[in-house]
Each structure stands twice: as C-alpha cells, then as structure tokens.
Motif scaffolding. Structure first.
Motif, PDB file in Angstrom:
ATOM      1  N   PHE A 137       0.830  -1.207   0.000  1.00 23.83           N
ATOM      2  CA  PHE A 137       0.000   0.000   0.000  1.00 23.83           C
ATOM      3  C   PHE A 137       0.863   1.255   0.000  1.00 23.83           C
ATOM      4  O   PHE A 137       0.641   2.201  -0.761  1.00 23.83           O
ATOM      5  CB  PHE A 137      -0.905  -0.038   1.228  1.00 23.83           C
ATOM      6  N   ALA A 138       1.894   1.261   0.853  1.00 20.89           N
ATOM      7  CA  ALA A 138       2.752   2.432   0.971  1.00 20.89           C
ATOM      8  C   ALA A 138       3.613   2.650  -0.264  1.00 20.89           C
ATOM      9  O   ALA A 138       4.004   3.779  -0.564  1.00 20.89           O
ATOM     10  CB  ALA A 138       3.641   2.310   2.212  1.00 20.89           C
ATOM     11  N   ALA A 139       3.908   1.575  -0.972  1.00 23.99           N
ATOM     12  CA  ALA A 139       4.740   1.700  -2.171  1.00 23.99           C
ATOM     13  C   ALA A 139       4.008   2.406  -3.303  1.00 23.99           C
ATOM     14  O   ALA A 139       4.638   2.947  -4.216  1.00 23.99           O
ATOM     15  CB  ALA A 139       5.212   0.328  -2.628  1.00 23.99           C
ATOM     16  N   GLY A 140       2.675   2.390  -3.273  1.00 21.97           N
ATOM     17  CA  GLY A 140       1.888   3.093  -4.276  1.00 21.97           C
ATOM     18  C   GLY A 140       1.442   4.438  -3.766  1.00 21.97           C
ATOM     19  O   GLY A 140       2.024   5.009  -2.836  1.00 21.97           O
ATOM     20  N   GLU A 141       0.390   4.973  -4.350  1.00 20.23           N
ATOM     21  CA  GLU A 141      -0.103   6.286  -3.961  1.00 20.23           C
ATOM     22  C   GLU A 141      -0.599   6.300  -2.521  1.00 20.23           C
ATOM     23  O   GLU A 141      -0.663   7.347  -1.880  1.00 20.23           O
ATOM     24  CB  GLU A 141      -1.238   6.720  -4.889  1.00 20.23           C
ATOM     25  N   GLY A 142      -0.962   5.137  -2.019  1.00 23.17           N
ATOM     26  CA  GLY A 142      -1.528   5.077  -0.676  1.00 23.17           C
ATOM     27  C   GLY A 142      -0.588   5.506   0.421  1.00 23.17           C
ATOM     28  O   GLY A 142      -1.030   5.812   1.520  1.00 23.17           O
ATOM     29  N   GLY A 143       0.717   5.521   0.171  1.00 20.41           N
ATOM     30  CA  GLY A 143       1.666   5.892   1.205  1.00 20.41           C
ATOM     31  C   GLY A 143       1.478   7.286   1.734  1.00 20.41           C
ATOM     32  O   GLY A 143       1.888   7.605   2.845  1.00 20.41           O
ATOM     33  N   HIS A 144       0.857   8.156   0.946  1.00 17.23           N
ATOM     34  CA  HIS A 144       0.668   9.543   1.358  1.00 17.23           C
ATOM     35  C   HIS A 144      -0.746   9.812   1.854  1.00 17.23           C
ATOM     36  O   HIS A 144      -1.084  10.946   2.155  1.00 17.23           O
ATOM     37  CB  HIS A 144       1.002  10.479   0.193  1.00 17.23           C
ATOM     38  N   ARG A 145      -1.590   8.773   1.923  1.00 18.72           N
ATOM     39  CA  ARG A 145      -2.927   8.926   2.469  1.00 18.72           C
ATOM     40  C   ARG A 145      -2.979   8.319   3.859  1.00 18.72           C
ATOM     41  O   ARG A 145      -2.099   7.570   4.263  1.00 18.72           O
ATOM     42  CB  ARG A 145      -3.955   8.226   1.564  1.00 18.72           C
ATOM     43  N   ASP A 146      -4.056   8.637   4.581  1.00 19.88           N
ATOM     44  CA  ASP A 146      -4.223   8.038   5.887  1.00 19.88           C
ATOM     45  C   ASP A 146      -4.236   6.518   5.756  1.00 19.88           C
ATOM     46  O   ASP A 146      -4.751   5.972   4.789  1.00 19.88           O
ATOM     47  CB  ASP A 146      -5.531   8.523   6.518  1.00 19.88           C
ATOM     48  N   PHE A 147      -3.679   5.840   6.763  1.00 16.29           N
ATOM     49  CA  PHE A 147      -3.506   4.392   6.651  1.00 16.29           C
ATOM     50  C   PHE A 147      -4.821   3.654   6.498  1.00 16.29           C
ATOM     51  O   PHE A 147      -4.859   2.545   5.989  1.00 16.29           O
ATOM     52  CB  PHE A 147      -2.712   3.851   7.843  1.00 16.29           C
ATOM     53  N   SER A 148      -5.929   4.265   6.937  1.00 12.42           N
ATOM     54  CA  SER A 148      -7.218   3.602   6.779  1.00 12.42           C
ATOM     55  C   SER A 148      -7.654   3.535   5.325  1.00 12.42           C
ATOM     56  O   SER A 148      -8.588   2.806   4.976  1.00 12.42           O
ATOM     57  CB  SER A 148      -8.289   4.312   7.607  1.00 12.42           C
ATOM     58  N   GLY A 149      -6.974   4.294   4.434  1.00 15.60           N
ATOM     59  CA  GLY A 149      -7.270   4.243   3.007  1.00 15.60           C
ATOM     60  C   GLY A 149      -6.932   2.913   2.365  1.00 15.60           C
ATOM     61  O   GLY A 149      -7.130   2.743   1.157  1.00 15.60           O
ATOM     62  N   ILE A 150      -6.450   1.955   3.148  1.00 22.13           N
ATOM     63  CA  ILE A 150      -6.191   0.605   2.648  1.00 22.13           C
ATOM     64  C   ILE A 150      -7.442   0.012   1.996  1.00 22.13           C
ATOM     65  O   ILE A 150      -7.351  -0.857   1.119  1.00 22.13           O
ATOM     66  CB  ILE A 150      -5.700  -0.311   3.799  1.00 22.13           C
ATOM     67  N   ILE A 151      -8.619   0.505   2.358  1.00 18.71           N
ATOM     68  CA  ILE A 151      -9.859  -0.026   1.788  1.00 18.71           C
ATOM     69  C   ILE A 151      -9.889   0.153   0.276  1.00 18.71           C
ATOM     70  O   ILE A 151     -10.438  -0.683  -0.446  1.00 18.71           O
ATOM     71  CB  ILE A 151     -11.105   0.619   2.439  1.00 18.71           C
ATOM     72  N   THR A 152      -9.285   1.208  -0.255  1.00 15.62           N
ATOM     73  CA  THR A 152      -9.298   1.427  -1.689  1.00 15.62           C
ATOM     74  C   THR A 152      -8.490   0.369  -2.416  1.00 15.62           C
ATOM     75  O   THR A 152      -8.864  -0.089  -3.506  1.00 15.62           O
ATOM     76  CB  THR A 152      -8.775   2.827  -2.034  1.00 15.62           C
ATOM     77  N   ASP A 153      -7.366  -0.038  -1.817  1.00 19.69           N
ATOM     78  CA  ASP A 153      -6.557  -1.098  -2.421  1.00 19.69           C
ATOM     79  C   ASP A 153      -7.289  -2.434  -2.367  1.00 19.69           C
ATOM     80  O   ASP A 153      -7.202  -3.238  -3.286  1.00 19.69           O
ATOM     81  CB  ASP A 153      -5.214  -1.220  -1.700  1.00 19.69           C
TER      82      ASP A 153
END
Length: 294
Positions: free
Chosen positions: A273-289
């Motif tokens: 998750f962090a390796a993609g765009e998600g690294g700069h969003r709140d960690f709860s954004g894992i739902i999008t992945d």
C-alpha cells in the motif's frame, strides 16, 4: 510551569505541543520542515531556529520524529550536549525497542534522564488531549513525566523498564493494522452483498466485531464524521508510517522467533500500500486497495 523543548511538529507533534502551551507551560518548538514551522507559529507555539537552541535551558525535551535513526542521530549530533545536566528526555516517536534502549543509554551516559513514551490515538487524540501513552523507564522518571503526559493524554501506562513502552506500541500497532485490514475487507464484502455502509456500521459497532477501526477510524465515508474517510483519507497517520511501524513489528517477530502469521501478512499488505499512492494517504485508506484487488 515547565520549560519544554518540543522537537517534531508534524501531524501528531503540533497538537501535542499546543496542548502543553494551553496548559500554561513554557514551550519552544523546532521542526526542519518550513510548512510545519508556519503551522506551529500560527498555532501559537514559539519556534527556535535550531534544535539545539530549543533544548538549551529546557527542563524537559520531547521528541516526535519519523524513525529511530533520526532520534539517535539527533542525540549524538548535539541535542544531549546542548541540554542542561539532568534534563528529562521524553522520546515519543515510534521506534524499535533496541533503538529506544540505545537512545536511553546515550541519554544516561550524557548525564540526563530518559523515557520512551510512544503514543496511540491518532491526530484526533492528539488534538483532544486523549492520547494513550505507553511508557518505558524508571519509576522516578515516569513520575516526573506524568504531569506533562496527562496534559496530552487520557491513559498513561507504565509498561516497565527502558524500551518496554516501544514494545507495547509495536504490539498495539500490529493489532491495529490487522483489525483495520479486516474492517476494510468486511465493508467491501458488505458492499458486494448489498449492505449500506451505515447499516453494517450500526450492527458491527455494537456487536462482537466492535473495535477502534470501526468506531473511530471507520474506513468508509459517512458513519463516523471525524474519521479520515470523510476527509478524503488526508493524513492523519499516513500509510507509509503504518508500513514503517509494521516493519518494526516484523523485526521484533523475527528477533523473538514468534509465530505471528497475521502480523507478517499485515506488514506485507501495508508495504505494498505504501509503495503506491496510498503511502501519502491516511492508513485507513487501505480499503481502496482492497476494493481494487478484489
């Protein structure tokens, strides 16, 4: 009134420093990031030009840095030398247990006191002064720090000797990561079964699946107005930081030869998750992945 140097004025550090100012303490802050300095100045926190300037004359030094290497480098590169003898260093970054013990040893060798006091509760907890502190250090140093920790937090637990606050934090964040993934997967499953988010929230928040990841950090917009999902997953606690914390958990798992399969899986998921765009969003954004991968 205590004279406090607060180093690290990011999403968590700034509201913690602000609460100390509001409580009447003499706080001077420092951060190398200009945007953080501007935000701190706007919030009424006086700023020093350099970290060593903030530390000079302080009775207590609180550090909130991204990683253990930053803590140890700062201690070795002038912070300890600039502080008056017997200064209490409160290390509130989330770092490895062995790094916390190294920092403790450096502080003691330089004639100071030190506790590790990582936090849980997120930005909302920092803003509201309701953080949980997990503290490692001597009884006397814990007692000396307690009045300040009570300004910033609601629950303060003395976990034992040096490094054991970090030990509690790494276990807590492993649980949090696993539960956040499970909650995200459940909401995606619920969507595909035809459940409205609010209906699922109303059930789970009062049933056996209830947890912090539901009631405070609900990963879908709507049910919890203060959750990051209602702010486009603005960090907050960025995904990259959760990935970093899980790296510390994995390190501890391997050092202790613990059979922690869910912890290992959570570490892998958040690293991706962090390796993609998600690294700069709140960690709860894992739902999008999870939605995209399903």
């Amino acid at each position: 009134m205590t004279r406090i140097a607060f180093l690290g004025l990011g999403h968590m550090g700034l509201p913690m420093a602000v609460n100390l100012v509001k409580a009447g303490h003499d706080v001077i802050g420092y951060d190398p990031v200009p945007a953080a300095v501007d935000a701190a100045s706007a919030a009424g926190v006086p700023i020093a030009s350099f970290g060593i300037d903030a530390v000079a004359g302080a009775e207590v030094v609180i550090t909130m840095f991204p990683a253990g290497k930053h803590v140890i480098a700062a201690y070795e590169d002038g912070l300890l030398a600039a502080a008056d003898p017997g200064t209490l260093f409160i290390e509130s970054s989330t770092i490895a247990v062995d790094e916390a013990r190294t920092a403790h040893a450096l502080a003691i060798e330089a004639g100071h006191r030190n506790i590790d006091a990582p936090v849980s509760g997120g930005v909302v907890g920092a803003e509201n002064g309701t953080l949980a502190f997990m503290v490692g250090g001597s009884d006397d140093d814990f007692a000396a720090a307690l009045p300040l920790l009570e300004v910033m937090g609601k629950r303060i637990v003395h976990c034992g000797g040096p490094g054991l606050g970090q030990a509690a934090k790494v276990c807590n964040n492993m649980i949090l990561a696993v539960s956040q993934i499970a909650v995200a997967e459940a909401f995606v499953l619920g969507e595909r079964l035809g459940l409205e988010h609010q209906a699922l929230f109303d059930v789970v928040s009062q049933a056996s699946g209830q947890c912090w990841s539901i009631t405070t950090n609900c990963p879908v917009p709507g049910p919890v107005p203060t959750s990051p999902a209602n702010r486009d997953y603005q960090p907050g606690f960025a995904g990259a930081l959760m990935a970093k914390d899980l790296g510390l958990a994995l390190q501890a798992i391997e050092q202790t030869t613990t059979d922690a399969q869910m912890g290992r899986l959570a570490q892998r998921i958040y690293a991706e998750f962090a390796a993609g765009e998600g690294g700069h969003r709140d960690f709860s954004g894992i739902i999008t992945d999870i939605r995209d991968a399903s």
